[in-house]
Design an enzyme around this catalytic site. Structure first.
Site, short mmCIF file in Angstrom:
data_model
loop_
_atom_site.label_atom_id
_atom_site.label_comp_id
_atom_site.label_asym_id
_atom_site.label_seq_id
_atom_site.Cartn_x
_atom_site.Cartn_y
_atom_site.Cartn_z
N GLY A 3 1.66 -8.38 -0.22
CA GLY A 3 0.55 -9.44 -0.25
C GLY A 3 -1.35 -8.56 0.03
CB THR A 4 -1.86 -6.35 2.95
OG1 THR A 4 -1.30 -7.17 3.25
CG2 THR A 4 -3.31 -5.71 3.21
CG ASN A 55 -2.14 -17.66 7.06
OD1 ASN A 55 -2.78 -17.19 6.53
ND2 ASN A 55 -1.88 -16.43 8.72
CB SER A 86 3.63 -11.26 -0.32
OG SER A 86 4.51 -10.38 0.96
N GLY A 87 6.39 -10.20 -1.25
CA GLY A 87 8.02 -10.55 -1.39
C GLY A 87 8.90 -10.91 -0.51
CG HIS A 88 7.41 -10.45 3.77
ND1 HIS A 88 7.01 -10.47 5.08
CD2 HIS A 88 5.82 -9.26 3.37
CE1 HIS A 88 5.83 -10.39 5.39
NE2 HIS A 88 5.44 -9.74 4.72
CB THR A 140 7.74 6.41 -8.79
OG1 THR A 140 6.67 7.24 -9.13
CG2 THR A 140 8.63 5.97 -9.54
CB CYS A 191 -2.63 -11.65 23.59
SG CYS A 191 -2.52 -10.59 25.05
C1 LIG Z 1 1.66 -12.67 5.07
C2 LIG Z 1 0.25 -12.98 4.18
C3 LIG Z 1 -0.34 -12.06 3.46
C4 LIG Z 1 -0.27 -10.24 3.70
O1 LIG Z 1 1.42 -10.15 3.31
P1 LIG Z 1 1.93 -8.61 3.36
O2 LIG Z 1 3.22 -8.40 2.41
O3 LIG Z 1 2.46 -8.84 4.61
O4 LIG Z 1 1.44 -7.65 2.65
C5 LIG Z 1 -1.99 -12.15 3.22
N1 LIG Z 1 -1.82 -13.47 2.67
C6 LIG Z 1 -1.32 -14.22 3.11
C7 LIG Z 1 -1.92 -15.92 3.71
C8 LIG Z 1 -0.34 -14.02 4.58
O5 LIG Z 1 0.79 -15.14 4.47
#
Ligand SMILES: *Cc1c(COP(=O)(O)O)cnc(C)c1O
Length: 385
Positions: A71-72, A150, A198-200, A236, A324
């Site tokens: 996602g980042t 989030n 984002s996959g995770h 790759t 924190c």
């Molecule tokens: C977790 C998150 C990201 C970042 O995704 P990553 O795959 O961990 O880099 C970006 N935006 C939102 C809203 C998220 O919740």
């Protein structure tokens, strides 16, 4: 002790079926998809399949999917790639409540002469659409606004925003990392130009993500090197990750409606019980327009971190809105933007559920929380006894 995982907006458990799909890609099918030989070449078909699985979930064309490292990276690429492609436009519109993957990029742009507008939200975390319309002008290169928050789960009207931006000829990117897999998307009938996932965050692997880029959208390549990903993202391919993400999207699509209705019921039960049983607590965010899995609750007069530590003793994982760092307690920028009072923002806890949570787990948390809150309030210097 069993872990009760209510922190799914931070990351999710990978689905076992995703792991099975990924396994052969490490030690058996390890070829490079760019190689000329048959052994490497067959990997390309696995990537194509994953691309189609992601496209099916989003309702877009496979050719509009670019695989990234998460996602980042997708957020960085969308913002920086758009500005590089439109050098004469110097303004970016975003919101005060974005994820740091967007907010930090935008704030850095200000150091490079860009004008960055951070739109406000109201008490319930809702966007001021009139302010957005006012700010859109011919100097604006990009609007980047998240699909769902989030921390609070509040859903923004992404399609309305996209239509407004399109009317003014401005590109619209949305960070949909929290929305994908939780609410149905249909990019075919949409004005959204770019979207990050984002996959995770949807029971796929970590370290892989997607940037959707609508056909015809101008975007400069953001990673230079080989010709992978149609020249937009060199390097790759993370083949096991991409294959796993494809499977995760397929699974999300299959059960999206039933699964999220079930999760919403669990979330609502948890939330109602806490709000009923604990005095001086409040829900943060627009109750009626939220992700089905997220509940953000403020407990007055106590620190979120203290609650988390107590929950942790029972194996319960949640998250506090405030981070924190090095002894300084910064309340969440999201809750601050919503005008949540200081004492409440400090005591905020986010519960985020997933397909793996059970009614039993919810009952256990409902049973434990009131005693934890009472105990902490007894110790709190802020409560008048
Ligand atoms: C977790 C998150 C990201 C970042 O995704 P990553 O795959 O961990 O880099 C970006 N935006 C939102 C809203 C998220 O919740």
């Amino acid at each position: 002790m069993k872990t009760i995982y209510f922190d799914n907006n931070a990351t999710t458990k990978m689905d076992e079926q995703v792991l099975e799909e990924m396994k052969p890609l490490f030690c058996e099918l390890y070829g490079n998809p760019s190689s000329m030989h048959t052994f490497g070449g067959q990997i390309g078909r696995r990537i194509s399949k994953a691309r189609a699985q992601v496209a099916a979930l989003l309702g877009c064309e496979p050719g509009e999917i670019i695989f990234t490292s998460g996602g980042t990276e997708s957020d960085n690429a969308a913002i920086k790639g758009t500005l590089a492609a439109l050098p004469n436009r110097r303004k970016v519109i975003t919101t005060r409540v974005e994820h740091p993957a967007v907010l930090a990029v935008c704030r850095e742009l200000e150091n490079h002469g860009y004008m960055v507008v951070e739109l406000n939200v109201d008490k319930l975390g809702r966007l001021d659409m009139a302010e957005l319309e006012e700010q859109l002008d011919e100097n604006t290169a990009l609007v980047t606004i998240m699909y769902a928050n989030n921390e609070t789960g509040v859903i923004f009207p992404a399609e309305e925003i996209a239509a407004l931006a399109a009317e003014k000829g401005v590109i619209f990117h949305t960070d949909a990392v929290q929305a994908v897999g939780k609410i149905p998307l249909d990019l075919k009938h949409s004005n959204i130009d770019m979207l990050s996932l984002s996959g995770h965050k949807l029971h796929g692997p970590k370290g892989v993500g997607v940037l959707f880029v609508r056909k015809g959208t101008r975007l400069s390549p953001f990673m230079l090197g080989g010709h992978q990903e149609a020249g937009k993202r060199a390097g790759t391919e993370n083949v096991p990750g991409i294959v796993g993400l494809g499977k995760a999207c397929e699974l999300a699509q299959k059960n999206i409606k039933e699964e999220n209705e079930r999760v919403k019921k669990l979330r609502d039960k948890l939330e109602q019980a806490i709000l009923e049983k604990c005095p001086d607590c409040r829900l943060n965010g627009d109750k009626d327009n939220r992700l089905p899995n997220t509940s953000n609750i403020s407990f007055e007069y106590i620190e979120g971190e203290a609650i988390l530590l107590m929950l942790d003793q029972y194996g319960i994982c949640a998250s506090s809105g405030s981070a924190c760092t090095s002894g300084s307690l910064e309340p969440s920028h999201v809750l601050r933007a919503m005008g949540v009072p200081f004492t409440a923002a400090h005591g905020s806890i986010r519960f985020s559920l997933s397909r793996y949570n059970t009614g039993e787990e919810v009952n256990f948390v409902i049973y434990k929380i009131p005693a934890i809150i009472n105990r902490l309030r007894e110790l709190s210097p802020f409560v008048v006894k």
